[in-house]
Design an enzyme around this catalytic site. Structure first.
Site, short mmCIF file in Angstrom:
data_model
loop_
_atom_site.label_atom_id
_atom_site.label_comp_id
_atom_site.label_asym_id
_atom_site.label_seq_id
_atom_site.Cartn_x
_atom_site.Cartn_y
_atom_site.Cartn_z
N SER A 151 -1.14 -18.60 6.67
CA SER A 151 -0.27 -17.78 7.48
C SER A 151 0.25 -16.29 6.87
O SER A 151 -0.15 -16.18 5.51
CB SER A 151 1.14 -18.61 7.23
OG SER A 151 2.27 -18.11 7.50
N TYR A 179 6.56 -23.35 1.59
CA TYR A 179 5.81 -22.82 2.74
C TYR A 179 4.88 -21.58 2.30
O TYR A 179 3.68 -21.62 2.05
CB TYR A 179 6.58 -22.76 3.82
CG TYR A 179 5.45 -22.49 4.93
CD1 TYR A 179 4.90 -23.55 5.68
CD2 TYR A 179 5.46 -21.05 5.50
CE1 TYR A 179 4.30 -23.25 6.72
CE2 TYR A 179 4.54 -20.98 6.81
CZ TYR A 179 3.76 -22.03 7.34
OH TYR A 179 3.07 -21.84 8.36
P1 NAD Z 1 2.81 -27.95 14.77
O1 NAD Z 1 4.00 -28.38 14.13
O2 NAD Z 1 3.03 -27.40 16.26
O3 NAD Z 1 1.57 -28.82 14.74
C1 NAD Z 1 1.10 -29.43 13.46
C2 NAD Z 1 0.57 -30.75 13.67
O4 NAD Z 1 0.31 -31.04 12.33
C3 NAD Z 1 1.27 -31.87 14.27
O5 NAD Z 1 0.56 -32.33 15.19
C4 NAD Z 1 1.59 -32.61 13.21
O6 NAD Z 1 1.94 -33.94 13.35
C5 NAD Z 1 0.29 -32.49 12.22
N1 NAD Z 1 0.41 -33.12 10.99
C6 NAD Z 1 1.67 -32.91 10.25
N2 NAD Z 1 1.65 -33.48 8.94
C7 NAD Z 1 0.39 -34.09 9.03
C8 NAD Z 1 -0.29 -34.75 8.05
N3 NAD Z 1 0.09 -35.01 6.94
N4 NAD Z 1 -1.60 -35.09 8.25
C9 NAD Z 1 -2.15 -34.66 9.32
N5 NAD Z 1 -1.72 -34.15 10.53
C10 NAD Z 1 -0.34 -33.53 10.12
O7 NAD Z 1 2.35 -26.48 14.15
P2 NAD Z 1 1.47 -25.36 14.40
O8 NAD Z 1 2.52 -24.18 14.81
O9 NAD Z 1 0.48 -25.73 15.46
O10 NAD Z 1 0.69 -25.20 13.05
C11 NAD Z 1 -0.44 -25.31 12.68
C12 NAD Z 1 -0.87 -24.48 11.49
O11 NAD Z 1 -0.84 -23.32 11.69
C13 NAD Z 1 0.08 -24.94 10.19
O12 NAD Z 1 -0.83 -25.06 9.04
C14 NAD Z 1 0.87 -23.77 10.41
O13 NAD Z 1 1.32 -23.80 9.01
C15 NAD Z 1 0.26 -22.78 10.72
N6 NAD Z 1 0.69 -21.61 11.14
C16 NAD Z 1 1.68 -21.53 12.50
C17 NAD Z 1 2.29 -20.35 12.66
C18 NAD Z 1 3.04 -20.50 14.17
O14 NAD Z 1 3.76 -19.69 14.27
N7 NAD Z 1 3.17 -21.54 14.79
C19 NAD Z 1 2.23 -19.32 11.98
C20 NAD Z 1 1.36 -19.26 11.03
C21 NAD Z 1 0.79 -20.50 10.64
#
Ligand code: NAD
Length: 256
Positions: free
Chosen positions: A141, A154
């Site tokens: 991130s 985080y």
């Molecule tokens: P999201 O919450 O929409 O989806 C995350 C998914 O991971 C969900 O389906 C959830 O059930 C699953 N998950 C959670 N815990 C888990 C576990 N223990 N084992 C297996 N699956 C698990 O999140 P997102 O926004 O799609 O984020 C995905 C990745 O991208 C994450 O690592 C997040 O930190 C990173 N990220 C997101 C953003 C953003 O703006 N959305 C920005 C930077 C980084």
């Protein structure tokens, strides 16, 4: 079809960025493994992919649990004989700083966001030996580089993912496995929506968010998926141990 029949394991692919990565790899002919903790969303993604004639497998996986991840890797190898690409995407966010964060909450965030990358990689690597692709992509991130108050666990976990990406690239060089990472900025997913909805003034906040991007929009899961596919493609064979920021210009600007 850049990834015809390649086996791509994507953690947390039941929603958001992971689901976007699954869809884009599937369009390029890959066999998709949804390694997701949520059974309902994992099955929903599988059904959508299979309805379009894509090859897809859902294995319920908690990336923070050693046994669960070991079983998932074994199940994929039993089903499809190999693993070509691993995308460590599963992550959870917790808006708390060290003054309010409990020891258990710290462990929970570290368990999914950092240990999860270690466990998925550890258990998938032995099954990548016969692959001709051998790519691991870790989703970190922008919070690994610069962050905000009260996001401590985080930010720490995501910083750890960047360091782990570099060290894994070195550790796995003799196995022929390349390890790269992506630092997404604001991406339109359920994770972001949950945060915005928790605010008193969501509309004003989103106006501000747009104003701090150089490209007049926030990111989509497909933006991250395309970078992930590039890093796993032949075009990126000379790229190893690198982390690419995909944030619409968010982090290049200083406030003035
Ligand atoms: P999201 O919450 O929409 O989806 C995350 C998914 O991971 C969900 O389906 C959830 O059930 C699953 N998950 C959670 N815990 C888990 C576990 N223990 N084992 C297996 N699956 C698990 O999140 P997102 O926004 O799609 O984020 C995905 C990745 O991208 C994450 O690592 C997040 O930190 C990173 N990220 C997101 C953003 C953003 O703006 N959305 C920005 C930077 C980084």
């Amino acid at each position: 079809m850049r990834f015809k029949d390649k086996v791509v394991v994507i953690s947390g692919a039941g929603a958001g960025i992971g689901k976007g990565i699954a869809n884009e790899f599937a369009k390029e002919g890959a066999r998709i493994v949804i390694a997701e903790v949520n059974v309902e969303s994992g099955n929903a993604v599988i059904n959508e992919l299979q309805d379009q004639g894509m090859q897809a497998l859902f294995v319920q996986t908690d990336v923070s649990n050693n046994e669960s991840v070991e079983k998932t890797a074994a199940k994929v190898a039993d089903t499809w004989g190999t693993i070509d690409i691993v995308v460590n995407n599963a992550g959870i966010a917790l808006w708390k700083g060290i003054k309010d964060l409990s020891s258990e909450e710290w462990d929970q965030v570290m368990g999914v966001d950092l240990k999860g990358v270690f466990l998925m990689s550890k258990h998938c690597v032995p099954h990548m030996a016969n692959s001709t692709v051998k790519s691991i992509v870790n989703i970190s991130s922008v919070h690994a580089m610069a962050t905000v108050p009260n996001y401590d666990a985080y930010a720490a976990a995501k910083g750890g993912v960047v360091s782990l990406t570099r060290s894994m690239a070195l550790t796995l060089k003799d196995d022929g496995i390349r390890v790269n990472g992506i630092c997404p900025g604001f991406i339109d997913t359920e994770m972001l929506q949950r945060y915005v909805e928790s605010l008193d003034n969501p509309e004003e906040y989103m106006k501000y968010v747009l104003s701090i991007h150089t490209v007049n929009r926030i990111g989509t899961p497909a933006d991250i998926a395309k970078t992930c596919m590039f890093l796993s493609s032949e075009d990126a064979y000379f790229i190893n141990g690198q982390v690419i920021t995909v944030d619409g210009g968010l982090t290049i600007q200083l406030k003035h």
